[in-house]
Design a protein around this motif. Structure first.
Motif, mmCIF file in Angstrom:
data_model
loop_
_atom_site.group_PDB
_atom_site.id
_atom_site.type_symbol
_atom_site.label_atom_id
_atom_site.label_comp_id
_atom_site.label_asym_id
_atom_site.label_seq_id
_atom_site.Cartn_x
_atom_site.Cartn_y
_atom_site.Cartn_z
ATOM 1 N N ASN A 190 0.800 -1.375 0.006
ATOM 2 C CA ASN A 190 -0.076 -0.083 0.002
ATOM 3 C C ASN A 190 0.749 1.240 0.129
ATOM 4 O O ASN A 190 0.448 2.306 -0.352
ATOM 5 N N THR A 191 1.978 0.957 0.335
ATOM 6 C CA THR A 191 3.036 2.339 0.436
ATOM 7 C C THR A 191 4.441 1.641 -0.179
ATOM 8 O O THR A 191 4.659 0.392 -0.166
ATOM 9 N N THR A 192 5.043 2.856 -0.802
ATOM 10 C CA THR A 192 6.341 2.435 -1.305
ATOM 11 C C THR A 192 7.319 3.600 -1.123
ATOM 12 O O THR A 192 6.933 4.775 -0.904
ATOM 13 N N ALA A 193 8.863 3.105 -1.326
ATOM 14 C CA ALA A 193 9.816 4.183 -1.304
ATOM 15 C C ALA A 193 9.951 4.383 -2.708
ATOM 16 O O ALA A 193 11.044 5.046 -3.031
ATOM 17 N N SER A 200 -3.594 1.394 -4.978
ATOM 18 C CA SER A 200 -4.384 1.797 -4.142
ATOM 19 C C SER A 200 -4.267 3.315 -3.814
ATOM 20 O O SER A 200 -4.985 4.030 -3.192
ATOM 21 N N ALA A 201 -3.064 3.939 -4.043
ATOM 22 C CA ALA A 201 -2.994 5.294 -3.554
ATOM 23 C C ALA A 201 -3.703 6.504 -4.322
ATOM 24 O O ALA A 201 -4.432 6.237 -5.478
ATOM 25 N N LEU A 202 -4.353 7.174 -3.560
ATOM 26 C CA LEU A 202 -5.063 8.424 -3.895
ATOM 27 C C LEU A 202 -4.240 9.244 -4.864
ATOM 28 O O LEU A 202 -3.263 9.321 -4.887
ATOM 29 N N ALA A 203 -5.014 10.015 -5.742
ATOM 30 C CA ALA A 203 -4.483 10.817 -6.796
ATOM 31 C C ALA A 203 -3.748 11.977 -5.820
ATOM 32 O O ALA A 203 -4.093 12.692 -4.970
ATOM 33 N N SER A 204 -2.276 12.093 -6.326
ATOM 34 C CA SER A 204 -1.428 13.137 -5.779
ATOM 35 C C SER A 204 -1.412 14.351 -6.494
ATOM 36 O O SER A 204 -0.870 15.354 -6.121
ATOM 37 N N THR A 205 -2.168 14.727 -7.570
ATOM 38 C CA THR A 205 -2.119 15.751 -8.355
ATOM 39 C C THR A 205 -3.932 16.126 -8.486
ATOM 40 O O THR A 205 -4.777 15.331 -8.572
ATOM 41 N N GLY A 206 -4.184 17.555 -8.600
ATOM 42 C CA GLY A 206 -5.511 17.931 -8.820
ATOM 43 C C GLY A 206 -6.130 18.213 -7.409
ATOM 44 O O GLY A 206 -5.481 18.611 -6.646
ATOM 45 N N ASN A 360 -1.779 8.035 2.392
ATOM 46 C CA ASN A 360 -2.949 7.514 1.486
ATOM 47 C C ASN A 360 -2.476 7.819 -0.059
ATOM 48 O O ASN A 360 -3.167 7.376 -0.711
ATOM 49 N N LEU A 361 -1.348 8.818 -0.127
ATOM 50 C CA LEU A 361 -0.840 9.125 -1.303
ATOM 51 C C LEU A 361 -0.050 8.038 -1.959
ATOM 52 O O LEU A 361 0.403 8.029 -3.025
ATOM 53 N N GLY A 362 0.626 7.095 -0.841
ATOM 54 C CA GLY A 362 1.348 6.049 -1.514
ATOM 55 C C GLY A 362 2.740 5.857 -0.827
ATOM 56 O O GLY A 362 3.464 4.839 -1.190
ATOM 57 N N LEU A 363 3.027 6.973 -0.013
ATOM 58 C CA LEU A 363 4.606 6.895 0.308
ATOM 59 C C LEU A 363 4.749 6.048 1.800
ATOM 60 O O LEU A 363 3.828 6.065 2.865
ATOM 61 N N ALA A 364 6.100 5.486 2.075
ATOM 62 C CA ALA A 364 6.246 4.499 3.096
ATOM 63 C C ALA A 364 6.762 5.467 4.298
ATOM 64 O O ALA A 364 7.180 6.491 4.099
ATOM 65 N N MET A 491 12.987 -1.331 -2.577
ATOM 66 C CA MET A 491 12.380 -2.938 -2.364
ATOM 67 C C MET A 491 12.494 -2.925 -0.800
ATOM 68 O O MET A 491 11.922 -3.944 -0.515
ATOM 69 N N ILE A 492 12.510 -2.118 -0.038
ATOM 70 C CA ILE A 492 12.661 -2.312 1.535
ATOM 71 C C ILE A 492 11.294 -1.721 1.896
ATOM 72 O O ILE A 492 10.745 -0.421 1.457
ATOM 73 N N SER A 493 10.553 -2.070 2.683
ATOM 74 C CA SER A 493 8.986 -1.750 3.082
ATOM 75 C C SER A 493 9.101 -0.757 4.126
ATOM 76 O O SER A 493 9.996 -0.257 4.928
ATOM 77 N N SER A 494 7.893 -0.234 4.155
ATOM 78 C CA SER A 494 7.611 0.796 5.233
ATOM 79 C C SER A 494 7.929 0.493 6.831
ATOM 80 O O SER A 494 7.770 -0.671 7.004
ATOM 81 N N GLY A 495 8.750 1.358 7.264
ATOM 82 C CA GLY A 495 9.160 1.112 8.494
ATOM 83 C C GLY A 495 10.421 0.146 8.780
ATOM 84 O O GLY A 495 10.860 -0.313 9.845
#
Length: 549
Positions: A190-193, A200-206, A360-364, A491-495
């Motif tokens: 759900n999140t990534t670096a 699943s991320a919400l739109a980050s522009t607009g 929610n925008l997709g960042l870890a 490729m390393i996950s959140s946290g």
């Protein structure tokens, strides 16, 4: 497992009663079963001839059940196994893991770096994991299978699926336009670096429309109005994210200004978190939406923010869970979720909410969920230590200073802005030549200048270089201005520390403040980054690759 967290079973039940309580995960074997309680403890029932139902103490996030052994992922990302160990199936290798799977006499774990490791019986080759990156793993009696990050399935051992399907994940990976060599592909969580952002991320522009509901509890009644609760915080969220996006994201907050009283005391909604404590999670967003729905129009809303009284609670969380309202689905985030004591009045939580919205925008997360990996520095002599967190997701550094303390230098990192589409290709310098010089504009206000230099190290790793000034949301937060250098392993996950500052020995303790000044340099993986000049507005740096680099 029912939606209220209770467990029901059917079929032939063996040796033991189904435990009462509320749970977050369940695994079923041939003669025994285990489940993770909402507080993080594990309860097992059924056959116990080898101790497979004698779960150890501790807090866990996932559990798997084999023939006569069990394994679980602890909240510090280690795997613990118990029960039969005749073939080594309960001897998990050390490391940081995202998931675990158990077969009859072997086990497999998905490590935080994306590869799979297996242990135990290898008679049919079920431990011979192929190389590559995976996002899930499973194990059976005589074989194992993994779901690769490209959506294909691969099996090994005495595989029952000779030709595994290739269409498990519908839709191809989006192509990475532009500077692909420096856009490292990330985890498919759900999140990534890395790139691309999760589906699943919400739109980050607009325009991003966020409903805000305020919820208190029978045993934690807010002693002030929702206007008092929102004061200073809602405005911070809008200002911070809109400024961080350089105007490319418009935040539209829609607060429902009345306290919604939850049906139960707050204890009812507690759940074990990845940080090792309990937070308000279970069912509270759904309940808040149901209470508000008759009077609140969720039409066009992208996300639902649930806020609890900050006089009693702090922190936040998001599982990017989607819930149904009368007008459609919305994604959720929770603010003020951990119980705190001794607060005299409402607190500012805008930075917490901004952090959760960025999830929610997709960042870890960039800080470690296992606090032991970044323990505070032990004071020595007349030196004091200062903790700085760079960016809203928490890239950490402990360094010596004339004063002890903590600062949030939350001006968003250039890499994060690139992930979110807030930097153009023309504002990025992707360095692949052995020596290069680049002039960096301040990340807080780069204008048409270069905001970031990147040096690719591998398919998943990159060095990032950016200029930090006492501007924007870094004003008053920096001990000194300079050039920030850090590495990203997408490729390393959140946290689990997907980003680290250059020179980090592993515990985020530095001998000097990590921002480089003129004449200073740092060497990372065979590349030396040197600050040549500082004209008060821009920094000029030279990147040199050594002969072995």
């Amino acid at each position: 497992m029912r939606v209220d967290g209770s467990i029901d079973c059917w079929g032939r039940l063996h040796d033991g009663q189904i435990p009462a309580g509320r749970f977050s995960a369940i695994a079923v074997g041939r003669r025994h079963s285990c489940a993770v309680q909402v507080q993080g403890a594990i309860a097992c029932w059924g056959a116990n001839w080898s101790g497979q139902a004698a779960a150890p103490d501790g807090r866990f996030s996932a559990v798997a059940v084999g023939l006569s052994h069990s394994c679980a992922v602890r909240i510090d990302a280690a795997i613990v196994c118990w029960g039969s160990n005749g073939l080594g199936q309960a001897e998990a290798p050390p490391g940081y893991y995202l998931a675990v799977a158990t077969g009859y006499y072997h086990s497999c774990g998905l490590r935080s770096v994306g590869d799979v490791v297996c242990w135990g019986d290898n008679y049919f080759g079920q431990l011979n994991v192929p190389e590559g990156q995976f996002q899930a793993v499973t194990a059976d009696r005589e074989y194992s299978c993994g779901l690769r990050t490209d959506g294909t399935v691969e099996c090994w051992g005495l595989a029952q699926v000779v030709h595994p399907p290739t269409d498990v994940v519908t839709g191809a990976e989006p192509a990475l336009a532009g500077l692909g060599e420096c856009q490292q592909r990330g985890t498919r969580n759900n999140t990534t670096a890395g790139f691309p952002l999760p589906r699943s991320a919400l739109a980050s522009t607009g325009t991003l429309r966020v409903a805000v509901l305020f919820v208190d509890f029978p045993n934690a009644i807010a002693p002030y109005s929702t206007l008092d609760e929102a004061d200073r915080s809602l405005g911070f969220i809008e200002g911070f994210l809109e400024a961080s996006s350089y105007g490319r994201l418009d935040i539209e907050l829609r607060p429902h200004h009345r306290w919604l009283r939850a049906r139960h005391d707050y204890d009812h909604y507690l759940h074990g978190s990845s940080l090792g404590s309990q937070s308000l999670q279970l069912g509270i967003a759904e309940e808040a939406a149901r209470i508000a729905d008759p009077d609140f129009d969720f039409s066009g809303v992208d996300a639902l923010m649930v806020v609890h009284p900050s006089v009693y609670f702090g922190g936040g969380g998001t599982g990017q869970e989607r819930i149904e309202t009368q007008e459609g689905e919305v994604q959720t985030l929770l603010i003020n979720t951990f119980r705190v004591e001794g607060r005299p009045s409402a607190q500012q939580w805008g930075d917490v909410a901004a952090h959760e919205l960025v999830h929610n925008l997709g960042l870890a997360d960039l800080y470690p969920y296992d606090a032991r990996r970044h323990e505070p520095h032990v004071e020595a002599g007349d030196r004091t230590w200062f903790l700085t967190e760079f960016g809203p997701m928490g890239l950490r550094a402990y360094g010596p200073s004339g004063r002890a303390g903590y600062r949030e230098a939350i001006e968003m990192l250039a890499w994060s802005r690139w992930q979110l589409g807030w930097l153009d290709e023309a504002q990025i310098r992707c360095i692949e030549e052995p020596i290069a010089t680049v002039t960096l504009s301040p990340v807080a206000d780069p204008g048409d200048g270069i905001a970031m230099a990147a040096v690719p190290l591998s398919d998943t790793e990159v060095i990032v270089i950016e200029s930090r000034r006492s501007l924007g949301y870094d004003s008053g937060a920096l001990l000194d201005e300079g050039v920030l250098v850090y590495t990203v392993d997408a490729m390393i996950s959140s946290g689990l520390l997907p980003m680290k500052l250059a020179g980090d020995p592993g515990n985020a303790h530095f001998d000097d403040y990590p921002l480089l000044k003129v004449g200073e340099s740092v060497t990372v993986r065979g590349y030396t980054i040197t600050v040549d000049t500082d004209d008060g507005n821009t920094h000029t740096v030279t990147v040199t690759r050594d002969e072995q680099g």
